[in-house]
Write a protein that holds these residues in place. Structure first.
Motif, PDB file in Angstrom:
ATOM      1  N   LEU A 145       1.053  -1.204   0.418  1.00  0.00           N
ATOM      2  CA  LEU A 145       0.161  -0.045   0.229  1.00  0.00           C
ATOM      3  C   LEU A 145       0.645   1.052   0.135  1.00  0.00           C
ATOM      4  N   ILE A 146       1.593   1.400   0.498  1.00  0.00           N
ATOM      5  CA  ILE A 146       2.666   2.035   1.180  1.00  0.00           C
ATOM      6  C   ILE A 146       3.569   2.969   0.113  1.00  0.00           C
ATOM      7  N   VAL A 163       0.032   4.236  -3.133  1.00  0.00           N
ATOM      8  CA  VAL A 163      -0.142   6.217  -2.625  1.00  0.00           C
ATOM      9  C   VAL A 163       1.022   6.654  -2.426  1.00  0.00           C
ATOM     10  N   SER A 164       2.223   6.538  -2.137  1.00  0.00           N
ATOM     11  CA  SER A 164       3.061   7.266  -2.640  1.00  0.00           C
ATOM     12  C   SER A 164       4.389   7.317  -3.680  1.00  0.00           C
ATOM     13  N   ARG A 223      -5.345   6.858   2.038  1.00  0.00           N
ATOM     14  CA  ARG A 223      -4.485   5.897   2.754  1.00  0.00           C
ATOM     15  C   ARG A 223      -4.375   6.374   4.796  1.00  0.00           C
ATOM     16  N   GLY A 229      -4.650   1.736   5.027  1.00  0.00           N
ATOM     17  CA  GLY A 229      -3.063   1.866   5.580  1.00  0.00           C
ATOM     18  C   GLY A 229      -3.922   2.301   7.311  1.00  0.00           C
TER      19      GLY A 229
END
Length: 161
Positions: free
Chosen positions: A82-83, A86-87, A97, A101
């Motif tokens: 996920l990180i 999304v980043s 997020r 998250g």
């Protein structure tokens, strides 16, 4: 601050969704309500999923709590994916997020249950199992985040060429 130097804490990254560096007036705090709501809804979903996994996979007395261990490994692995997404990949809505998250995956992973499990193993006279569980969870969680972050980043960059 002392002698004109920055306080080390002031150089730490701040969550871009909720800036806690300065007290905010009431109208700014009210604008953060959607973020808090997204986290709460996601947390309820994640915690419910964790609870259901725990019910389906009970831990016999004195044994390694495999359900909690696997929940934490899967959750940490998904946080790594996920990180990166999304980043580095998605241009997402500002609530994605916090919802996925902090909310779902934060509610799903359970390091508080992990600590209670360790205490229970120690209280029941299983110190070797408790120490093993302590070590493999920390190492496994860090390895899961690192592996999925590295793999996701490599796949994304390879695909974008």
């Amino acid at each position: 601050m002392t002698h004109g130097h920055l306080d080390p804490a002031s150089r730490e990254p701040i969550d871009p969704d909720v800036d806690l560096r300065h007290p905010a007036p009431a109208e700014v705090r009210a604008s953060e309500l959607p973020v808090v709501t997204a986290i709460a809804i996601g947390g309820a979903i994640g915690a419910s999923a964790r609870y259901l996994v725990g019910l389906a996979w009970p831990t016999p007395s004195g044994s390694l709590p495999w359900a909690t261990f696997m929940i934490n490994m899967v959750g940490c692995a998904l946080i790594g994916v996920l990180i990166v997404l999304v980043s580095e990949v998605w241009t997402t809505h500002r609530l994605v997020r916090p919802f996925l998250g902090t909310g779902i995956l934060g509610g799903f992973t359970t390091f508080s249950t992990y600590a209670v499990d360790i205490q229970g193993l120690l209280n029941d006279g299983h110190p070797v199992t408790a120490l093993l569980y302590l070590a493999i969870t920390v190492i496994g969680a860090l390895a899961a985040v690192w592996a999925t972050t590295t793999t996701t980043r490599a796949l994304v960059h390879r695909r974008s060429r």
